[in-house]
Structure formats: structure tokens, C-alpha cells
Design an enzyme around this catalytic site. Sequence first.
Site, short mmCIF file in Angstrom:
data_model
loop_
_atom_site.label_atom_id
_atom_site.label_comp_id
_atom_site.label_asym_id
_atom_site.label_seq_id
_atom_site.Cartn_x
_atom_site.Cartn_y
_atom_site.Cartn_z
N THR A 88 -5.78 4.82 6.60
CA THR A 88 -5.91 3.51 5.98
C THR A 88 -6.70 2.62 6.94
O THR A 88 -6.73 2.91 8.15
CB THR A 88 -4.53 2.83 5.78
OG1 THR A 88 -3.95 2.62 7.06
CG2 THR A 88 -3.63 3.69 4.93
N HIS B 105 6.09 6.73 6.00
CA HIS B 105 5.66 6.21 4.72
C HIS B 105 5.11 7.36 3.88
O HIS B 105 5.01 8.50 4.38
CB HIS B 105 4.58 5.13 4.91
CG HIS B 105 3.36 5.65 5.57
ND1 HIS B 105 3.19 5.64 6.95
CD2 HIS B 105 2.28 6.27 5.06
CE1 HIS B 105 2.06 6.22 7.23
NE2 HIS B 105 1.49 6.62 6.13
N HIS C 160 4.16 10.77 5.96
CA HIS C 160 3.65 10.65 7.34
C HIS C 160 4.71 10.00 8.20
O HIS C 160 5.22 8.91 7.87
CB HIS C 160 2.38 9.79 7.35
CG HIS C 160 1.22 10.46 6.69
ND1 HIS C 160 0.19 9.76 6.10
CD2 HIS C 160 0.95 11.77 6.50
CE1 HIS C 160 -0.69 10.62 5.61
NE2 HIS C 160 -0.24 11.85 5.84
N HIS D 118 0.84 -1.21 0.00
CA HIS D 118 0.00 0.00 0.00
C HIS D 118 0.87 1.25 0.00
O HIS D 118 0.38 2.34 -0.30
CB HIS D 118 -0.88 0.06 1.26
CG HIS D 118 -1.68 -1.19 1.49
ND1 HIS D 118 -2.84 -1.45 0.80
CD2 HIS D 118 -1.50 -2.24 2.32
CE1 HIS D 118 -3.34 -2.61 1.21
NE2 HIS D 118 -2.55 -3.11 2.14
#
Length: 263
Positions: free
Chosen positions: A199, A91, A117, A66
Site C-alpha cells: 500500500t 490485517h 499480513h 483500506h
Amino acid sequence: GAMWTYSGPEGQDHWPEHYPYCGGTFQSPIDIKSELMRFDPTLRPIQVQNYNLAPGEQLTLGNNGHSIQISLPHTMHISSLPHRYTAAQLHFHWGSRGRAAGSEHVVNSRQSAAEMHVVHFNSDRYPNVSTAVDKSDGLAVLGVLIEVGEFNPTFEHFLKFINGIKYMGQRVQIPGFNVRALLPARLDEYYRYDGSLTTPPCYPSVLWTVFRDRVTVSHQQFLALATALYASSAQDSAPLPLNNNYRRLQLPDSRTVLVSFKE
Ligand SMILES: NS(=O)(=O)c1cc(-c2ccccc2)cc(-c2ccccc2)c1
Ligand SMILES: [Zn+2]
């Protein structure tokens, strides 16, 4: 990665079917609009500790299907919040080739090319990130908006390894580097609000700090991020490019965004 994606049958419109919080309140990201903003003179400059890692400090750079993520040593932490927030990982979220619009947070309806982030957990209250992740005071995430412009030498510390983690599940060890140099110059000007993981499982457990100043990467660096990775594993017969991995804007739910600066 887990069973969710950003588009298609497991895309973000379906997240609430398996992850109920994703359909709940206090979700992130949001459009940080002027009408939601309120100046808060008590908001102190963000202070980070031990972000300048020695090259001998090995970090794990991985593709989790992801995003591209870098594990961070627990010596790194934020010292200016009411509790100590210890670093866990960083990430990115980005657009795609020809679409430099992939940030999650948006300021007055302006979306940036990408967003970084840096995820921290409340280590005063919780022993590890797994126990902190679903607690209302569990996480503090630093958000950095990224534009295409000047070349960014600090990004090279991990971009130069990106072809070693093209597929989901791949990871490599990289030398430590100065993570502070990934943040903007000014850590005293930022937006602050209560939100969630962007997420699944979308826990409303994040104290968000999005810096006002953006950082830049060159067009070539943006392309590397946007085109080098796959969400599928090396064996998959149908390679699935990993791009546009940003969540759509969520409702402000009458939230106020505190700002640390006046104009
Ligand atoms: N975008 S985010 O900041 O809200 C975020 C935080 C964390 C996170 C990480 C450690 C502890 C707790 C939360 C993990 C992700 C994530 C991104 C891609 C794939 C899977 C998970 C995303
Ligand atoms: Zn994120």
C-alpha cells in the site's frame, strides 16, 4: 484512511503521483512463479514467540478505510531472523461477494481468496515501527494465503466483532486470542523475497515470507469479510463498500524468490 484507493481516480494506477516509491522497483506483491524460485537450504523454520495471547490482553480491532486491522502487543516477535522482528499489527486483503480471488501474492498464477499480513519491525535497529517503515531492513511481513473451505474457528475471535467496525475510523477492543492459530501448521515451508509495502507509500522495506500452506475460512466467513465493511465513514451519504482491497501484481525486476523446501 489516506487519500488513496484501490480503484477510481485515486486508484493504484495513480499511486505514484503522490507516492513515488509505488512507481519504483522491488515492489510487492508478485506472482511467485516456479522459474523465479531457488531452493535455499539455509532458510530455517520461522519461529514466533508469544503469539498465544491471553484473553486479558486487549487488542484494538479497527477499520482504517483500506483494511481490517488488529494491533499486536510488542511481546510478540519473530526470533528466527538475523534480527528480532517485533509484531506491530495484522490485517487482511480480500476479494468481493461472488469473487473469492483477493489475495495479493499469487503462486504460479493461482490467486487465493484472501491474504493475511502480520507486520513486524526490526526492533534490534529501530525504536518503533514508524522509524523502521522506510528502512531496507526495517520490516518483516508474514503472508498467509486464505482459501474458502473448512470453517476457521480462530477467525471468529475477531469476525464476531466486525459489525462494530463497519465504517472507516471505527475501532473496538477485543480479547486476546491465539494468533499462532491464524498461521498455517507448517512454518518451515515458505517463499522468501525482498519487496515492499503493498500500500502507499510502497517503501521497498519488506522482507517477505509467504507460507506455502494455505489456511481456510468458510464461505460464510469469507462473505462476512467481503461484505460487512465500508471504506467510507458512518456519516458519508454515499457508502463505499470495502472490498477487492488487493494491489495488482508488480514486476519481478529480475528478483529471485528463495524457497525453504525442495518439492
Ligand atoms: N500490505 S502491507 O503488509 O504491505 C502493509 C503494511 C502496513 C504497515 C503497518 C505498520 C507498520 C508498517 C507498515 C500498513 C498497511 C496498510 C494497510 C491498509 C491501510 C493502510 C496501511 C499495509
Ligand atoms: Zn497487507
